[in-house]
Motif scaffolding. Structure first.
Motif, PDB file in Angstrom:
ATOM      1  N   VAL A  38      20.685  28.443  68.309  1.00 35.56           N
ATOM      2  CA  VAL A  38      20.690  29.477  69.345  1.00 35.56           C
ATOM      3  C   VAL A  38      19.397  30.290  69.304  1.00 35.56           C
ATOM      4  O   VAL A  38      18.759  30.506  70.327  1.00 35.56           O
ATOM      5  CB  VAL A  38      21.911  30.407  69.163  1.00 35.56           C
ATOM      6  CG1 VAL A  38      21.859  31.541  70.178  1.00 35.56           C
ATOM      7  CG2 VAL A  38      23.188  29.604  69.312  1.00 35.56           C
ATOM      8  N   ILE A  39      18.990  30.721  68.107  1.00 31.96           N
ATOM      9  CA  ILE A  39      17.875  31.671  68.103  1.00 31.96           C
ATOM     10  C   ILE A  39      16.496  31.018  68.115  1.00 31.96           C
ATOM     11  O   ILE A  39      15.506  31.702  68.317  1.00 31.96           O
ATOM     12  CB  ILE A  39      17.952  32.717  66.956  1.00 31.96           C
ATOM     13  CG1 ILE A  39      17.793  32.070  65.610  1.00 31.96           C
ATOM     14  CG2 ILE A  39      19.212  33.531  67.021  1.00 31.96           C
ATOM     15  CD1 ILE A  39      17.715  33.115  64.527  1.00 31.96           C
ATOM     16  N   THR A  40      16.413  29.709  67.937  1.00 28.27           N
ATOM     17  CA  THR A  40      15.091  29.097  68.108  1.00 28.27           C
ATOM     18  C   THR A  40      14.996  28.322  69.413  1.00 28.27           C
ATOM     19  O   THR A  40      13.983  27.685  69.681  1.00 28.27           O
ATOM     20  CB  THR A  40      14.717  28.160  66.938  1.00 28.27           C
ATOM     21  OG1 THR A  40      15.649  27.078  66.908  1.00 28.27           O
ATOM     22  CG2 THR A  40      14.726  28.894  65.614  1.00 28.27           C
ATOM     23  N   ASN A  41      16.049  28.369  70.215  1.00 31.39           N
ATOM     24  CA  ASN A  41      15.972  27.791  71.545  1.00 31.39           C
ATOM     25  C   ASN A  41      15.419  28.859  72.474  1.00 31.39           C
ATOM     26  O   ASN A  41      15.966  29.950  72.558  1.00 31.39           O
ATOM     27  CB  ASN A  41      17.379  27.374  71.984  1.00 31.39           C
ATOM     28  CG  ASN A  41      17.369  26.681  73.326  1.00 31.39           C
ATOM     29  OD1 ASN A  41      16.590  27.033  74.212  1.00 31.39           O
ATOM     30  ND2 ASN A  41      18.224  25.696  73.476  1.00 31.39           N
ATOM     31  N   PRO A  42      14.317  28.560  73.182  1.00 37.20           N
ATOM     32  CA  PRO A  42      13.674  29.619  73.971  1.00 37.20           C
ATOM     33  C   PRO A  42      14.630  30.329  74.928  1.00 37.20           C
ATOM     34  O   PRO A  42      14.538  31.548  75.103  1.00 37.20           O
ATOM     35  CB  PRO A  42      12.593  28.869  74.749  1.00 37.20           C
ATOM     36  CG  PRO A  42      12.365  27.621  74.016  1.00 37.20           C
ATOM     37  CD  PRO A  42      13.615  27.282  73.275  1.00 37.20           C
TER      38      PRO A  42
ATOM     39  N   PHE B 206      15.063  37.732  70.649  1.00 36.30           N
ATOM     40  CA  PHE B 206      13.816  38.207  70.025  1.00 36.30           C
ATOM     41  C   PHE B 206      13.423  39.573  70.584  1.00 36.30           C
ATOM     42  O   PHE B 206      13.138  40.513  69.841  1.00 36.30           O
ATOM     43  CB  PHE B 206      12.701  37.186  70.258  1.00 36.30           C
ATOM     44  CG  PHE B 206      11.349  37.656  69.803  1.00 36.30           C
ATOM     45  CD1 PHE B 206      10.984  37.540  68.470  1.00 36.30           C
ATOM     46  CD2 PHE B 206      10.454  38.222  70.699  1.00 36.30           C
ATOM     47  CE1 PHE B 206       9.745  37.985  68.042  1.00 36.30           C
ATOM     48  CE2 PHE B 206       9.215  38.665  70.279  1.00 36.30           C
ATOM     49  CZ  PHE B 206       8.863  38.552  68.951  1.00 36.30           C
ATOM     50  N   PHE B 207      13.431  39.678  71.940  1.00 32.20           N
ATOM     51  CA  PHE B 207      12.987  40.946  72.521  1.00 32.20           C
ATOM     52  C   PHE B 207      13.968  42.067  72.217  1.00 32.20           C
ATOM     53  O   PHE B 207      13.569  43.212  72.036  1.00 32.20           O
ATOM     54  CB  PHE B 207      12.740  40.788  74.027  1.00 32.20           C
ATOM     55  CG  PHE B 207      11.447  40.079  74.306  1.00 32.20           C
ATOM     56  CD1 PHE B 207      10.236  40.681  73.978  1.00 32.20           C
ATOM     57  CD2 PHE B 207      11.423  38.795  74.843  1.00 32.20           C
ATOM     58  CE1 PHE B 207       9.031  40.031  74.207  1.00 32.20           C
ATOM     59  CE2 PHE B 207      10.223  38.134  75.066  1.00 32.20           C
ATOM     60  CZ  PHE B 207       9.027  38.754  74.748  1.00 32.20           C
ATOM     61  N   LEU B 208      15.231  41.724  72.139  1.00 32.14           N
ATOM     62  CA  LEU B 208      16.224  42.730  71.773  1.00 32.14           C
ATOM     63  C   LEU B 208      15.938  43.271  70.367  1.00 32.14           C
ATOM     64  O   LEU B 208      15.937  44.486  70.132  1.00 32.14           O
ATOM     65  CB  LEU B 208      17.629  42.125  71.828  1.00 32.14           C
ATOM     66  CG  LEU B 208      18.748  43.107  71.498  1.00 32.14           C
ATOM     67  CD1 LEU B 208      18.949  44.079  72.654  1.00 32.14           C
ATOM     68  CD2 LEU B 208      20.058  42.380  71.199  1.00 32.14           C
ATOM     69  N   ILE B 209      15.667  42.356  69.443  1.00 33.62           N
ATOM     70  CA  ILE B 209      15.396  42.783  68.067  1.00 33.62           C
ATOM     71  C   ILE B 209      14.127  43.624  68.005  1.00 33.62           C
ATOM     72  O   ILE B 209      14.092  44.671  67.369  1.00 33.62           O
ATOM     73  CB  ILE B 209      15.304  41.555  67.126  1.00 33.62           C
ATOM     74  CG1 ILE B 209      16.695  40.935  66.982  1.00 33.62           C
ATOM     75  CG2 ILE B 209      14.746  41.942  65.760  1.00 33.62           C
ATOM     76  CD1 ILE B 209      16.746  39.691  66.142  1.00 33.62           C
TER      77      ILE B 209
ATOM     78  N   ASP C 230      13.095  39.323  54.896  1.00 27.77           N
ATOM     79  CA  ASP C 230      13.999  38.989  53.804  1.00 27.77           C
ATOM     80  C   ASP C 230      15.291  38.344  54.290  1.00 27.77           C
ATOM     81  O   ASP C 230      15.882  37.533  53.593  1.00 27.77           O
ATOM     82  CB  ASP C 230      14.312  40.262  53.006  1.00 27.77           C
ATOM     83  CG  ASP C 230      14.304  39.988  51.523  1.00 27.77           C
ATOM     84  OD1 ASP C 230      13.553  39.095  51.113  1.00 27.77           O
ATOM     85  OD2 ASP C 230      15.050  40.651  50.785  1.00 27.77           O
ATOM     86  N   THR C 231      15.744  38.736  55.484  1.00 27.41           N
ATOM     87  CA  THR C 231      16.976  38.136  56.000  1.00 27.41           C
ATOM     88  C   THR C 231      16.732  36.726  56.524  1.00 27.41           C
ATOM     89  O   THR C 231      17.666  35.972  56.735  1.00 27.41           O
ATOM     90  CB  THR C 231      17.542  38.957  57.171  1.00 27.41           C
ATOM     91  OG1 THR C 231      16.476  39.228  58.070  1.00 27.41           O
ATOM     92  CG2 THR C 231      18.148  40.255  56.703  1.00 27.41           C
ATOM     93  N   GLY C 232      15.466  36.374  56.734  1.00 30.20           N
ATOM     94  CA  GLY C 232      15.158  35.031  57.222  1.00 30.20           C
ATOM     95  C   GLY C 232      14.830  34.990  58.699  1.00 30.20           C
ATOM     96  O   GLY C 232      14.473  33.948  59.234  1.00 30.20           O
ATOM     97  N   TYR C 233      14.923  36.142  59.396  1.00 28.25           N
ATOM     98  CA  TYR C 233      14.679  36.101  60.843  1.00 28.25           C
ATOM     99  C   TYR C 233      13.208  35.851  61.177  1.00 28.25           C
ATOM    100  O   TYR C 233      12.883  35.149  62.132  1.00 28.25           O
ATOM    101  CB  TYR C 233      15.153  37.376  61.541  1.00 28.25           C
ATOM    102  CG  TYR C 233      14.920  37.276  63.025  1.00 28.25           C
ATOM    103  CD1 TYR C 233      15.695  36.406  63.782  1.00 28.25           C
ATOM    104  CD2 TYR C 233      13.872  37.938  63.655  1.00 28.25           C
ATOM    105  CE1 TYR C 233      15.451  36.223  65.133  1.00 28.25           C
ATOM    106  CE2 TYR C 233      13.610  37.762  65.000  1.00 28.25           C
ATOM    107  CZ  TYR C 233      14.410  36.912  65.736  1.00 28.25           C
ATOM    108  OH  TYR C 233      14.152  36.711  67.066  1.00 28.25           O
ATOM    109  N   MET C 234      12.313  36.419  60.392  1.00 31.76           N
ATOM    110  CA  MET C 234      10.884  36.311  60.661  1.00 31.76           C
ATOM    111  C   MET C 234      10.453  34.857  60.838  1.00 31.76           C
ATOM    112  O   MET C 234       9.706  34.535  61.755  1.00 31.76           O
ATOM    113  CB  MET C 234      10.117  36.946  59.507  1.00 31.76           C
ATOM    114  CG  MET C 234       8.767  37.439  59.857  1.00 31.76           C
ATOM    115  SD  MET C 234       8.845  39.042  60.612  1.00 31.76           S
ATOM    116  CE  MET C 234       8.038  40.020  59.360  1.00 31.76           C
TER     117      MET C 234
END
Ligand code: GDP
Lengths: 72, 672
Positions: free
Chosen positions: B288-292, B299-302, B378-382
């Motif tokens: 979900v999060i690496t699909n554009p 991404f923009f929300l974060i 650290d959470t891995g999102y970066m």
């Protein structure tokens, strides 16, 4: 077939990687080399994600198109 | 006290920072490796009467010489200015990590194996047989958990024992397939005919690297061996044979052999394997999060959340600091020193206190943003965000990991520059920090606000959007140019490892944030302070001149520079003086204009309407957007790149571009 075209969830064997020594060497160090077997966790759009040697690795579309594979 | 130097080597993400933190606390010093923009971290602690110095090598997957990080780590290891090498291994990725271990062994280094993240094994389908690993590798193995602070005592003790010679690891020699071994012996023999007394390398390692076509080693061969052509021919012959039999080029073939050997050793050290389901929850999330389509909104929300939290939390603190240094303390000084020469009071209030204040206002934003960035990392999102953006950024010669620093630039360029630390490739990092100043930070907004209100009240948003657009376009254009010039394309990250999702390790995050803020105060802070006082002096000298007035040095400067600004439609020296003050922080431009026109910020619009035309106002805004970054950004870039060369170059380029763009805008708008 290239890594770019593989369906999500399938296992593939890498046949060949096109690129300079720098690319190949660094991919090999994490387990992506001709003969290696990997699982495709996610396919495009977006990066291709493969499971290799226990870790998840994202490969950009350009790179994925340079990795020739066959389905297992 | 006796000193011991321990070099920490390991793959990225194995927990070297966490180990440094657990052992050396906040004693860590951040700097650069000599001559390059690769970060160097050094920490110190005392153990049983010894001073242990930890030197963090760049995180690397292998020891070739293709990237700057690898070259830095390798040349340090080859020089041998250390007592112990600690090879930090992520125990959850044992096989892959041992690849680097084998390379160290090939170099003749006998590292202490630090099996980190041992606490994680509870969730994995195996346990570790430490004895078996020690026997195979013939190296000391220590199990630790940096985050849970387990095994640290034993680790320090092992460092000590190896450093004092009490423990002499024998070290396993990696032996490969017969085919490869034959090739190695053959080349070894050829080289031996010519080898000099002071040949600096271990022969076997040298040969393996030759077979791997390592550029540095091939260069050495060409320079030092007369028969280099013959030897390269021989290697070509070997490669042809490998190609014929294995359909693989020689470097890949060797890497593969090494990888397989590492996996075999790992298998020998692993017990009680249970099959785990291969499909994980994290895979579903990653899709979900690496699909554009879904990933971009997330991404923009974060990023929006990061900005909101940062500015909501830091605004009151910033105001407090501002009031303290520009109101409370100055009035105290005036009262305490009543009767003292005004020059002295001005020095303290407008020079020293303002200078300290200029450093302090950054602290809240910097600390909060850095804290949030560490959490994202650290959470891995970066890593996911980097993967998401990789394709797009590649168009401009950058990689996905440069996106977050660049977006932070819209908030403030200073933390954005520091955020480039999370990037792996030194060249990409340098390029990113050099293009960040083009991105219009929030401090430039007050300038646009005043001028658009005075001249473009009808199409305010169009003007604003164009200014932001111009900044972004220039940032991407320069990224493209720089990556061409510096050959950064070859150093692009070809893959991005996605570490497992997890909760942040709070102690590490807090410690690192503190180290960061401290480094900012002592490194960038001193530069900011010095420049503030310098500008104060320009504005107050010669004695008796009204502050920043026509007869002050800075006023003379303004008038001196007038001919340069006249082609941009600027005909008064005051806006030029405001630009000089804007070097401190761009929003200062507005305050200075208000003070110089004697209107304060409220009546400024009217005063500006008399000095500027809409065309020259536009030119002035463009110039403010593009001319030199504020001094804090300059200081940050100096701190991160380790040299004044890059900030100096940046200033020259920015001034040129700013003038040219402002000139073009002025002339073009006059035409329409
Ligand atoms: N469970 C666990 N996680 C750890 C440990 N040490 C480090 N980590 C995590 O591993 C990740 C990478 O750590 P870091 O120190 O930044 O790695 P570096 O790239 O080698 O400096 C972070 O998310 C850490 O929280 C440990 O002992 N146990």
């Amino acid at each position: 077939m290239t890594l770019y075209e593989v369906k999500e969830g399938s296992r593939v064997k890498i046949l060949n990687i096109t690129g300079g020594h720098g690319v190949k060497n660094r991919l090999a160090a994490i387990g992506l080399f001709p003969g290696a077997e990997v699982k495709v966790v996610k396919s495009p759009p977006g990066p291709v994600i493969v499971e290799v040697a226990g870790s998840r690795v994202a490969v950009g579309q350009g790179m994925a198109k340079k990795v020739e594979v066959e389905r297992l | 006290m006796r000193k011991i130097r321990v070099a920490l080597a390991g793959n990225p993400n194995v927990g070297k920072t966490a180990i440094m933190n657990a052992l050396a606390g906040t004693s860590e010093k951040v700097g650069n490796w000599p001559g390059v923009t690769v970060q160097k971290k050094v920490g110190k602690y005392n153990f049983r009467g010894f001073e242990v110095e930890l030197i963090d090598l760049p995180g690397i997957y292998s020891l070739t010489s293709y990237t700057l990080e690898e070259r830095v780590a390798r040349s340090f290891l080859l020089k041998g200015e250390y007592d112990v090498v600690a090879d930090v291994v992520d125990v959850t990725l044992l096989g892959r990590n041992l690849y680097l271990t084998l390379e160290l062994l090939e170099m003749g280094i006998k590292p202490v194996i630090v099996l980190n993240k041992i606490d994680e094994l509870e969730n994995y389908g195996y346990t570790i047989d430490k004895k078996a690993l020690e026997e195979v590798l013939k190296l000391p193995v220590v199990e630790v958990s940096a985050v849970k602070r387990k095994g640290l005592e034993e680790l320090s003790e092992t460092f000590l024992r190896v450093a004092t010679g009490d423990l002499k690891p024998e070290g396993f020699t990696p032996i490969y397939s017969e085919e490869l071994e034959n090739a190695i012996s053959l080349i070894e023999m050829k080289l031996k005919e010519e080898i000099g007394e002071n040949f600096p390398y271990r022969l076997r390692w040298f040969v393996i690297k030759l077979l791997e076509k390592d550029p540095e080693i091939i260069d050495y061969l060409k320079e030092n061996f007369k028969k280099w052509k013959k030897i390269l021919k021989e290697i070509e012959k070997i490669e042809e044979e490998i190609k014929r039999r294995h359909k693989s080029d020689l470097p890949s073939f060797i890497a593969r052999e090494r990888f397989l050997l590492a996996s075999r050793i790992a298998t020998a050290g692993i017990r009680n394997i249970v099959e785990l389901p291969t499909e994980k929850l994290s895979d579903k999330i990653d899709r979900v999060i690496t699909n554009p389509i879904t990933g971009m909104p997330i991404f923009f929300l974060i990023m929006w959340l990061v900005f909101k939290i940062t500015f909501d939390l830091s605004a009151p603190l910033g105001d407090l600091i501002d009031t303290l240094f520009s109101d409370v303390l100055p009035s105290l000084v005036e009262r305490a020193l009543s009767g003292a020469p005004p020059f002295l009071i001005s020095l303290i209030n407008n020079g020293i206190l303002a200078g300290i204040g200029a450093v302090m206002v950054f602290l809240p934003v910097l600390a909060i943003l850095y804290f949030l960035m560490s959490i994202l990392e650290d959470t891995g999102y970066m890593a996911r965000a980097a993967a998401l953006w990789d394709n797009f950024m590649r168009l401009f010669g950058l990689s996905g990991s440069s996106v977050i620093p660049m977006i932070l630039g819209f908030g403030c360029n200073v933390p954005a520059v520091y955020a480039t630390r999370a990037m792996r490739s030194a060249k990409q990092k340098l390029i990113t920090m050099l293009v960040i100043p083009w991105v219009s930070c929030s401090a430039r907004l007050p300038v646009y606000a005043v001028f658009t209100a005075a001249f473009f009240s009808k199409n305010q948003s169009l003007v604003l959007l164009s200014l932001y657009g111009l900044g972004i376009a220039l940032a991407l254009l320069f990224a493209l140019i720089l990556s061409r010039v510096m050959g950064a394309r070859e150093e692009c990250e070809f893959f991005i490892e996605l570490p497992p999702y997890k909760l942040p390790a709070w102690s590490v995050v807090i410690n690192q944030t503190w180290i960061e803020v401290r480094e900012f105060i002592f490194k960038a802070g001193t530069v900011i302070f010095a420049v503030s006082v310098f500008i104060w002096a320009l504005a107050s000298l010669p004695p008796g001149a009204p502050y920043a007035g026509e007869s002050s040095i800075v006023g003379h400067f303004g008038k001196l520079l007038l001919p340069i600004f006249e082609p941009l439609g600027i005909t008064d020296w005051k806006p030029i003086v405001a630009l000089i003050f804007g070097a401190l922080a761009k929003e200062v431009v507005v305050g200075t204009l208000g003070a110089l026109y004697g209107t304060g910020e409220e009546g400024l619009e009217k005063a500006l309407a008399q000095t500027f035309t809409p065309e020259s106002a536009l030119a002035y805004m463009v110039f403010t957007l593009l001319y030199i970054p504020c001094i804090a950004t300059i200081a940050a870039i100096k701190q991160e790149s380790g040299t004044w060369r890059y900030p100096a170059l940046l200033i020259a380029v920015e001034l040129t571009v700013a003038w040219t763009a402002a000139f073009a805008v002025y002339r073009l708008t006059l035409l329409v």
